[in-house]
Design a protein around this motif. Structure first.
Motif, PDB file in Angstrom:
ATOM      1  N   ARG A   1     -17.671   5.821  -8.292  1.00 21.27           N
ATOM      2  CA  ARG A   1     -17.976   7.169  -7.820  1.00 21.27           C
ATOM      3  C   ARG A   1     -16.830   8.166  -7.989  1.00 21.27           C
ATOM      4  O   ARG A   1     -16.710   9.103  -7.224  1.00 21.27           O
ATOM      5  CB  ARG A   1     -18.390   7.098  -6.349  1.00 21.27           C
ATOM      6  N   ASP A   2     -15.963   7.939  -8.937  1.00 18.64           N
ATOM      7  CA  ASP A   2     -14.786   8.773  -9.180  1.00 18.64           C
ATOM      8  C   ASP A   2     -13.765   8.659  -8.044  1.00 18.64           C
ATOM      9  O   ASP A   2     -12.721   9.286  -8.091  1.00 18.64           O
ATOM     10  CB  ASP A   2     -15.154  10.245  -9.398  1.00 18.64           C
ATOM     11  N   ASN A   3     -14.121   7.913  -7.003  1.00 12.73           N
ATOM     12  CA  ASN A   3     -13.086   7.505  -6.051  1.00 12.73           C
ATOM     13  C   ASN A   3     -12.911   6.004  -6.239  1.00 12.73           C
ATOM     14  O   ASN A   3     -12.988   5.515  -7.358  1.00 12.73           O
ATOM     15  CB  ASN A   3     -13.466   7.885  -4.612  1.00 12.73           C
ATOM     16  N   TRP A   4     -12.678   5.256  -5.219  1.00 20.72           N
ATOM     17  CA  TRP A   4     -12.439   3.833  -5.460  1.00 20.72           C
ATOM     18  C   TRP A   4     -13.596   2.956  -4.981  1.00 20.72           C
ATOM     19  O   TRP A   4     -13.404   1.800  -4.612  1.00 20.72           O
ATOM     20  CB  TRP A   4     -11.125   3.385  -4.815  1.00 20.72           C
ATOM     21  N   THR A   5     -14.809   3.464  -4.978  1.00 19.44           N
ATOM     22  CA  THR A   5     -15.926   2.667  -4.480  1.00 19.44           C
ATOM     23  C   THR A   5     -16.970   2.369  -5.552  1.00 19.44           C
ATOM     24  O   THR A   5     -17.205   3.170  -6.441  1.00 19.44           O
ATOM     25  CB  THR A   5     -16.630   3.376  -3.306  1.00 19.44           C
ATOM     26  N   LEU A   6     -17.600   1.214  -5.400  1.00 17.46           N
ATOM     27  CA  LEU A   6     -18.718   0.796  -6.235  1.00 17.46           C
ATOM     28  C   LEU A   6     -19.960   0.722  -5.358  1.00 17.46           C
ATOM     29  O   LEU A   6     -19.906   0.213  -4.245  1.00 17.46           O
ATOM     30  CB  LEU A   6     -18.447  -0.580  -6.847  1.00 17.46           C
TER      31      LEU A   6
ATOM     32  N   THR B   1      -9.553  11.237  -6.648  1.00 17.21           N
ATOM     33  CA  THR B   1     -10.135  12.410  -6.000  1.00 17.21           C
ATOM     34  C   THR B   1     -11.551  12.034  -5.617  1.00 17.21           C
ATOM     35  O   THR B   1     -12.354  11.716  -6.484  1.00 17.21           O
ATOM     36  CB  THR B   1     -10.172  13.629  -6.944  1.00 17.21           C
ATOM     37  N   ALA B   2     -11.848  12.031  -4.341  1.00 13.52           N
ATOM     38  CA  ALA B   2     -13.175  11.621  -3.888  1.00 13.52           C
ATOM     39  C   ALA B   2     -14.203  12.684  -4.227  1.00 13.52           C
ATOM     40  O   ALA B   2     -13.925  13.878  -4.166  1.00 13.52           O
ATOM     41  CB  ALA B   2     -13.173  11.365  -2.381  1.00 13.52           C
ATOM     42  N   LEU B   3     -15.397  12.230  -4.589  1.00 14.02           N
ATOM     43  CA  LEU B   3     -16.485  13.164  -4.835  1.00 14.02           C
ATOM     44  C   LEU B   3     -16.748  13.994  -3.592  1.00 14.02           C
ATOM     45  O   LEU B   3     -16.712  13.494  -2.470  1.00 14.02           O
ATOM     46  CB  LEU B   3     -17.750  12.403  -5.234  1.00 14.02           C
TER      47      LEU B   3
END
Length: 629
Positions: free
Chosen positions: A339-344, A599-601
């Motif tokens: 998600r453009d951060n560090w999560t799937l 950078t978190a969505l």
């Protein structure tokens, strides 16, 4: 159906035909007022309109480097048309290519313009130029161009309209020009979702080709498994890193199995994952957004696989929807992966479950499983590579961030995240040598992998910086300068030179520069045959034999921090003096505990590369950081 007119109308029609024929005299039978227009008179002809005579308009498409593209329009008439009766100036068309401007193109010109007109006895393009007579007028259009992005849907590229501009003389009489175009589409509204704001985008309006009014060549071998027909794969107990919950979901997909599949022989497997711009429950979208799926199913690719010792290659293309109705409390659950951060999202373990199903059902060589993806899809296959050490024989990621080392134990931007559990099934607990391993030390785990990474000049270079600073290893890279004269042969030559360079790892980087964008990078990538040649030469055994870089140890900063062009992470758009650099790691240290920039969505807040969580602030949703600049 032929419309009957009053006898008095034939004189008007005859005059119209004469005008349409630029003053040519009508045959005597056409000017005879003894029979009404629209019916035979003593075996003679009649006069009718194109709107009456045209039964259907069908788009004939294929998958080009930039996705699905219109090749020709088949106009079906209610009677045979002689070849000599048609010409290029007898028709005007409208198609998706004609909506593109010069700024939309990376190569070519005059997209969608009429190039050839002939008749045929079937709704198909003819290499021989058609037949002497037929019920179909084939209008071939220009396809010698490349767009810079793929539209919202393949159905948009297949929308077409045709207007007959001149009268056509047939054995049955005259067909008058059209007053309006005959089309194969319906206008529809598209409302997209903006992950940065969490809100819907402004409505967009497009012509969508009606179902059954088009064909797209090159995808015939794929079987579709959809939610609508109840054949989608049902995944269960899939972990989501955004909230730490487990979910069940139906995963649509497309599967190509060679027609000559023999369970006694060994096959390769390619997992191809689409980008976030094509998120949909319709598997046809992932088959048409680039040339990847069509190429993998092509005779050329399958023959190349056989030349490399396989009986062929099975191709799996999952379709990830933007949202999924989990339950009453979560009717629009977001499935975006990486998600453009560090999560799937939970869609990623669902893909693993589907992969395990396919590898059990078909005779897949475990040493010849490949990962392919673009943007979101590329990030996903790279994250998957660390979850199962040396599972993939090789990866072909394009236009995606390279950096998956994250400490998910701390909240950021008001949200808490969770690490996917290493359960020994979906995520392996040991590396390929059987030693316990933390899959989150991504840079360490993929350092022995076979990877050909294609990206644009401004995209992530973090791995190169870390590998060189920490281990003194340089990853071979080569620039591919793209312009309107670039060809597949030139690009292939550059790739072959790149992968022939000496290398301490199995990783190569091709940097695409010039007339290229984030999206068109994978158009060029999948339009470069040498990439596939490299891919099919790789095996899992070469990774197993290659040592990983010594990065399975804590990260530590070097005393002197480099501030070179290679180390630039970002530059403030408003103030170019504000530069953030990748941290310089101390030679001999590792990547354990190193955190990639993020950078978190939905946020303008960001964490620079090498950030360290502050143990003093563990309040839910308020994680502060000590950034390294």
């Amino acid at each position: 159906m032929r419309r009957r007119r009053k006898q008095g109308g034939i004189a008007v029609l005859a005059l119209a035909v004469a005008i349409a024929l630029n003053g040519q005299a009508l045959p005597a039978e056409a000017s005879t007022a003894a029979a009404p227009a629209g019916q035979q008179a003593d075996g003679q002809g009649f006069v009718t309109t194109a709107e009456q005579a045209i039964k259907s308009v069908k788009a004939l498409g294929f998958v080009d480097t930039d996705g699905s593209k219109l090749r020709a329009i088949a106009v079906e008439y209610d009677r045979p048309i002689a070849a000599k009766a048609v010409s290029k100036d007898a028709f005007a068309v409208e198609d998706y290519g004609m909506t593109l401007s010069e700024k939309d193109l990376t190569q070519g010109s005059a997209p969608g313009a009429v190039e050839k007109v002939y008749v045929n006895d079937a709704p198909a393009v003819s290499a021989a130029g058609g037949t002497s007579s037929g019920r179909y007028v084939i209008i071939e259009v220009n396809t010698d161009y490349q767009a810079g992005r793929f539209p919202r849907s393949y159905a948009i590229t297949m929308a077409a309209g045709v207007k007959q501009c001149k009268a056509i003389h047939t054995a049955d009489g005259f067909i008058l020009p059209s007053e309006q175009a005959v089309t194969n589409y319906t206008q529809k509204t598209y409302i997209g979702y903006d992950p940065q704001t969490g809100k819907d985008r402004a409505p967009e309006y497009y012509h969508y080709a009606n179902e059954g009014a088009y064909t797209i060549a090159g995808l015939e071998g794929y079987q579709l498994y959809t939610i609508e027909d109840g054949t989608a794969f049902h995944a269960t107990h899939c972990f989501d890193e955004a909230n730490g919950q487990y979910w069940d979901l139906d995963l649509p997909y497309a599967l190509y199995v060679p027609a000559d599949y023999d369970p006694q022989k060994s096959y390769g497997l390619v997992l191809h994952i689409h980008d976030a711009g094509s998120m949909s429950s319709d598997p046809r979208l992932t088959l048409t957004e680039s040339q990847a799926a069509a190429n993998y199913a092509s005779e050329a690719f399958q023959s190349l696989a056989k030349a490399n010792g396989l009986a062929g290659v099975i191709v799996l293309c999952p379709a990830i929807a933007e949202f999924y109705p989990m339950d009453a409390a979560h009717p629009d659950y977001e499935l975006r992966m990486a998600r453009d951060n560090w999560t799937l999202s939970c869609a990623e373990p669902a893909i693993w479950q589907l992969m395990d199903k396919i590898t059990k059902e078909y005779h897949i060589d475990p040493d010849r499983i490949y990962g392919s993806g673009q943007s979101m899809g590329g990030m996903t296959v790279m994250a998957m590579a660390a979850q199962r050490d040396n599972y993939f024989a090789a990866l072909l990621p394009m236009s995606c961030k390279w950096g998956n080392n994250f400490n998910k134990d701390f909240p950021f931007n008001g949200a808490r995240y969770y690490s996917m559990p290493a359960d020994g099934t979906i995520v392996w607990q040991n590396d390929s040598d059987g030693r316990p391993v933390d899959y989150r030390n991504w840079f360490y785990l993929v350092s022995d992998d076979n990877i050909l990474y294609l990206n644009t000049a401004q995209e992530n270079t973090e791995y190169r910086v870390l590998y060189e600073d920490l281990a003194g290893v340089k990853v071979p890279r080569r620039s591919l300068v793209l312009d309107d004269k670039t060809t597949a042969a030139k690009r292939s030559a550059a790739i072959r030179r790149l992968v022939a360079e000496p290398n301490e790892t199995g990783i190569y980087q091709a940097v695409l520069t010039g007339n290229v964008s984030h999206m068109s990078a994978w158009f060029y990538g999948h339009g470069t045959p040498a990439c596939y040649d490299w891919l099919l030469k790789q095996t899992r055994k070469t990774e197993m034999a290659r040592p990983k870089l010594p990065l399975d140890r804590p990260f530590a900063l070097a005393e002197q921090q480099k501030k070179t062009a290679d180390h630039i992470y970002s530059v403030d758009r408003k103030d170019s003096s504000k530069v953030v650099y990748y941290p310089t790691g101390r030679r001999g240290a590792g990547t354990r505990g190193y955190n990639s920039g993020v950078t978190a969505l939905g946020s303008t807040a960001s964490l620079p590369p090498g950030w360290q969580p502050s143990f003093a602030a563990k309040t839910e949703g308020k994680g502060s950081t000590d950034a390294v600049h």
